[in-house]
Design a protein around this motif. Structure first.
Motif, short mmCIF file in Angstrom:
data_model
loop_
_atom_site.label_atom_id
_atom_site.label_comp_id
_atom_site.label_asym_id
_atom_site.label_seq_id
_atom_site.Cartn_x
_atom_site.Cartn_y
_atom_site.Cartn_z
N GLU A 151 -1.22 7.33 -9.83
CA GLU A 151 -2.43 7.83 -10.47
C GLU A 151 -3.50 6.74 -10.48
O GLU A 151 -3.27 5.61 -10.90
CB GLU A 151 -2.12 8.25 -11.91
N GLY A 152 -4.69 7.09 -9.99
CA GLY A 152 -5.82 6.18 -10.00
C GLY A 152 -5.92 5.28 -8.80
O GLY A 152 -6.94 4.59 -8.62
N PHE A 153 -4.88 5.23 -7.95
CA PHE A 153 -4.92 4.33 -6.80
C PHE A 153 -6.01 4.77 -5.83
O PHE A 153 -6.17 5.95 -5.53
CB PHE A 153 -3.57 4.29 -6.08
N ASP A 154 -6.76 3.79 -5.31
CA ASP A 154 -7.86 4.05 -4.39
C ASP A 154 -7.57 3.34 -3.07
O ASP A 154 -7.70 2.12 -2.96
CB ASP A 154 -9.17 3.53 -5.00
N GLY A 155 -7.15 4.10 -2.07
CA GLY A 155 -6.79 3.52 -0.79
C GLY A 155 -7.96 2.84 -0.11
O GLY A 155 -7.79 1.81 0.54
N THR A 156 -9.16 3.40 -0.27
CA THR A 156 -10.34 2.80 0.35
C THR A 156 -10.65 1.45 -0.28
O THR A 156 -10.94 0.47 0.41
CB THR A 156 -11.55 3.73 0.19
N ALA A 157 -10.56 1.39 -1.61
CA ALA A 157 -10.79 0.13 -2.30
C ALA A 157 -9.73 -0.90 -1.90
O ALA A 157 -10.03 -2.09 -1.73
CB ALA A 157 -10.76 0.35 -3.81
N ARG A 175 0.53 4.11 -2.89
CA ARG A 175 0.02 5.43 -2.51
C ARG A 175 0.68 6.51 -3.37
O ARG A 175 1.89 6.57 -3.51
CB ARG A 175 0.29 5.69 -1.03
N LYS A 217 0.83 -1.20 0.00
CA LYS A 217 0.00 0.00 0.00
C LYS A 217 0.86 1.26 0.00
O LYS A 217 0.55 2.24 -0.70
CB LYS A 217 -0.93 0.00 1.22
N GLY A 240 -7.58 0.13 -7.76
CA GLY A 240 -7.67 1.49 -8.26
C GLY A 240 -8.78 1.63 -9.29
O GLY A 240 -9.48 0.66 -9.60
N ALA A 241 -8.92 2.81 -9.81
CA ALA A 241 -9.93 3.06 -10.82
C ALA A 241 -9.65 2.22 -12.06
O ALA A 241 -8.49 2.12 -12.49
CB ALA A 241 -9.94 4.54 -11.19
N ASP A 298 -10.65 -2.21 1.53
CA ASP A 298 -11.81 -3.10 1.45
C ASP A 298 -11.39 -4.47 0.91
O ASP A 298 -11.84 -5.52 1.40
CB ASP A 298 -12.88 -2.50 0.54
#
Length: 477
Positions: free
Chosen positions: A185-191, A182, A178, A227-228, A194
Motif C-alpha cells: 500500500e502506497g508504494f510508488d514504482g515511478t518514484a 511492489r 522493488k 512511496g506516498a 526516479d
C-alpha cells in the motif's frame, strides 16, 4: 531554559499516587526501538541480534542536550576505539542535524524537539555496525529517519550501508527490493525508479541496512522515499539465500558476525587501559535525620558517562555525600559498571527513560516501554529496580503518570549547567539558591558540571548542609 514554577520543596517531594501499567516492551539493553516496530516489515523476518555494548572496551557515548523550552534536543552516538572514521561520520551527521534544527525550529521560535539515539547492530570480530534513529518533531509528518554506519576493521575503513553489497550486484539487489515492495500500500514504482536512477539519491535511500539473526538483509526506507508520505516507512528483508551471493567481502563478514558473534571486537585500536571505576562502598544505611539537620538532594541527569561519572563518584565519597542519579537506559547499557558503583557507594539510581524523549508526546505503550527497559537495565547493573523517575525536560502529564508505577521527581534549583559550561557559575548557582530540603538539578555528562561539585560540597558542608538521596529526603520529612 526550563520554565517551571517554583513550589515548596515538600510539594515537589510528595509521593504522587500513580496508576501502574505493566509494559510488554522489550527489555533488551541496546538500541532505541525494536527494528520490528517499524511499519511495512515483511512477515516471518528474523529479528536483529541484540548487542551488549558494555563488552566493547573503551566505549564512550557522546551525549549532548538542551533543556531550553523552545529548543529541546538530546543526541547520542558511540565512539568506539579503532573506528575513528565511523565516529567522525556520525558526528558530522549529528552536528548537521543540530545546526538545521537550531537555525530552523529554535531560531524561528517554533519549538519542537530533536532526538538522536543509537543502537548497536553488530560489534564482533572486525565488524561494527550502528544505527542512528532521529526523531525531529519540529516539522510536518512523523519526523522519523534512520541511518546505519559500518566499520570494516580488516580494511580499517568506514563503510556506508551500501558497502555491504558488492558493486557488481547492486542492480540485482535493487531489483529484488522493488519486487518485494511492489503491491504494498502506497508504494510508488515511478518514484522508486526516479530515486534509484541517480547514484547520489540511491546512496541516500539505501542508508539503513542491517542483517537479521538468520542472515537476511533488512533494508529500511524512510517516509516518502519510495512511496506516498502517508504510507509511512517501509521495511524489506531479503533472505540469506538470496542476498548472500550479492554481498561484498565485508558484507559477508558482517553477516557471519551478526549470525554467530564472537566474544570480542578487534578493530586494531591501540590497547589503552579503560578508565578506573571507583570502588567506594557505603558504610551502611544513611541515618541522617532531615527533621533535625539541614538536608539537600543533589541529582544528576543523563548519565552515566565515562569518565565524568567516575570522577563525580570520587568527589562525593570525599565528603561522604549521597546523591541521586537519574540515568538514561542506553547509557546504562554501555556503562553498567558505573551504575553498579553508584549503588554500591550508597547513592540512589533513578530512571530517566531509555533515550531522553519528551514522554508527553508518546503514546502510553511507548512511555511504558521507555521506562520499563531502563528499569530492567538498572536492575541488571545494580541488582535493584528503581522506584523514582525523572521525566525528560520535566515534562509530565496524566498519560505519563498512568503509564508507570515509578514516582516522579522534579526539582526546585535548576543550575542550567547545560547552558553555562562554567564550573564556577554552576557551583555558585547551587550555593546561592539551595535551601533546606532543596532538590538540585545537574547533569553528570558535562565535565564542567562535575568540576563544580567539589566547591558545592565544600561550601555547603561548611554551612551545615547534609547531602542525601531523594528517597531519604522524602522518608525523613
Amino acid at each position: 531554559m526550563r520554565t517551571h514554577t517554583l513550589v515548596p520543596s515538600l510539594l515537589l517531594l510528595g509521593t504522587l499516587s500513580l496508576t501502574a501499567a505493566c509494559s510488554a516492551g522489550s527489555s533488551g539493553l541496546s538500541g532505541t526501538a525494536s527494528p520490528d516496530a517499524r511499519p511495512g516489515s515483511g512477515p516471518g523476518s528474523s529479528p536483529v541480534h541484540g548487542v551488549d555494548p558494555s563488552k566493547i572496551k573503551g566505549l564512550e557515548i557522546v551525549n549532548d542536550s538542551s533543556e531550553q523550552s523552545s529548543c529541546r534536543f538530546a543526541t547520542s552516538y558511540p565512539d568506539v576505539p579503532g573506528a575513528g572514521a565511523m565516529t567522525a561520520a556520525m558526528k558530522k551527521d549529528v552536528e548537521q542535524r543540530l545546526t538545521t534544527f537550531r537555525e530552523g525550529a529554535c531560531a524561528g521560535g517554533a519549538g519542537g524537539e530533536l532526538n538522536v539515539s543509537h543502537q548497536f547492530l553488530v560489534a564482533s570480530g572486525d565488524a561494527l555496525g550502528v544505527r542512528l534513529t532521529t526523531q525531529d518533531g519540529s516539522g510536518a509528518g512523523s519526523g522519523l529517519s534512520t541511518r546505519t554506519y559500518w566499520y570494516d576493521g580488516k580494511a580499517g575503513t568506514y563503510r556506508t550501508a551500501l558497502g555491504l553489497v558488492a558493486e557488481g550486484s547492486r542492480d540485482a539487489f535493487i531489483t529484488a527490493l522493488k519486487d518485494q515492495l511492489r503491491g504494498r500500500e502506497g508504494f510508488d514504482g515511478t518514484a522508486f525508479d526516479d530515486t534509484f536512477s541517480d547514484p547520489a539519491s540511491r546512496d541516500a535511500a539505501l542508508d539503513d541496512m542491517a542483517f537479521t539473526a538468520d542472515g537476511g538483509l533488512r533494508v529500511g526506507f524512510d517516509r516518502g522515499e519510495v512511496g506516498a508520505p502517508a504510507a509511512g516507512s517501509y521495511l524489506v528483508t531479503v533472505s540469506k539465500k538470496t542476498v548472500t551471493p550479492w554481498l561484498s567481502a565485508f558484507g559477508e563478514r558482517a553477516q557471519r558476525q551478526t549470525m554467530a558473534p564472537s566474544r570480542s571486537l578487534d578493530l586494531g585500536a591501540a590497547n589503552t587501559p579503560a578508565p578506573a571505576v571507583p570502588t567506594h562502598t557505603a558504610s551502611g544505611d544513611d541515618d541522617t535525620d532531615c527533621k533535625k539537620v539541614t538536608c539537600v538532594a543533589l541529582t544528576f541527569d543523563d548519565g552515566p558517562a565515562a569518565p565524568e561519572t567516575a570522577t563525580l563518584l570520587t568527589y562525593l565519597a570525599q565528603y561522604r555525600a549521597r546523591a541521586t542519579f537519574f540515568t538514561v537506559g542506553q547509557n546504562v547499557a554501555a556503562h553498567p559498571d558505573l551504575v553498579r558503583a553508584e549503588a554500591q557507594a550508597g547513592h540512589e539510581v533513578g530512571n530517566h527513560s531509555w533515550n531522553h524523549p519528551d514522554l508527553t508526546k508518546l503514546p502510553p505503550e511507548q512511555i511504558a516501554s521507555q521506562l520499563a527497559r531502563t528499569s530492567a537495565a538498572i536492575k541488571a547493573a545494580a541488582g535493584k529496580e528503581p522506584t523514582l523517575f525523572r521525566p525528560p525536560y520535566g515534562a509530565i502529564n496524566s498519560t505519563v503518570r498512568a503509564a508507570t508505577g515509578l514516582s516522579p521527581v522534579l526539582w526546585d534549583v535548576d543550575t542550567e549547567d547545560w547552558k553555562y559550561p562554567d564550573p564556577n557559575k554552576v557551583a555558585q548557582t547551587v550555593i546561592d539558591k539551595a535551601q533546606r530540603n532543596s532538590v538540585v538539578l545537574m547533569h553528570d555528562i558535562h565535565p564542567t558540571s562535575v568540576a563544580a561539585v567539589p566547591q558545592i560540597l565544600r561550601t555547603l558542608t561548611a554551612r551545615g548542609y547534609h547531602f542525601v538521596t531523594v528517597s531519604h529526603l522524602r522518608a525523613t520529612l
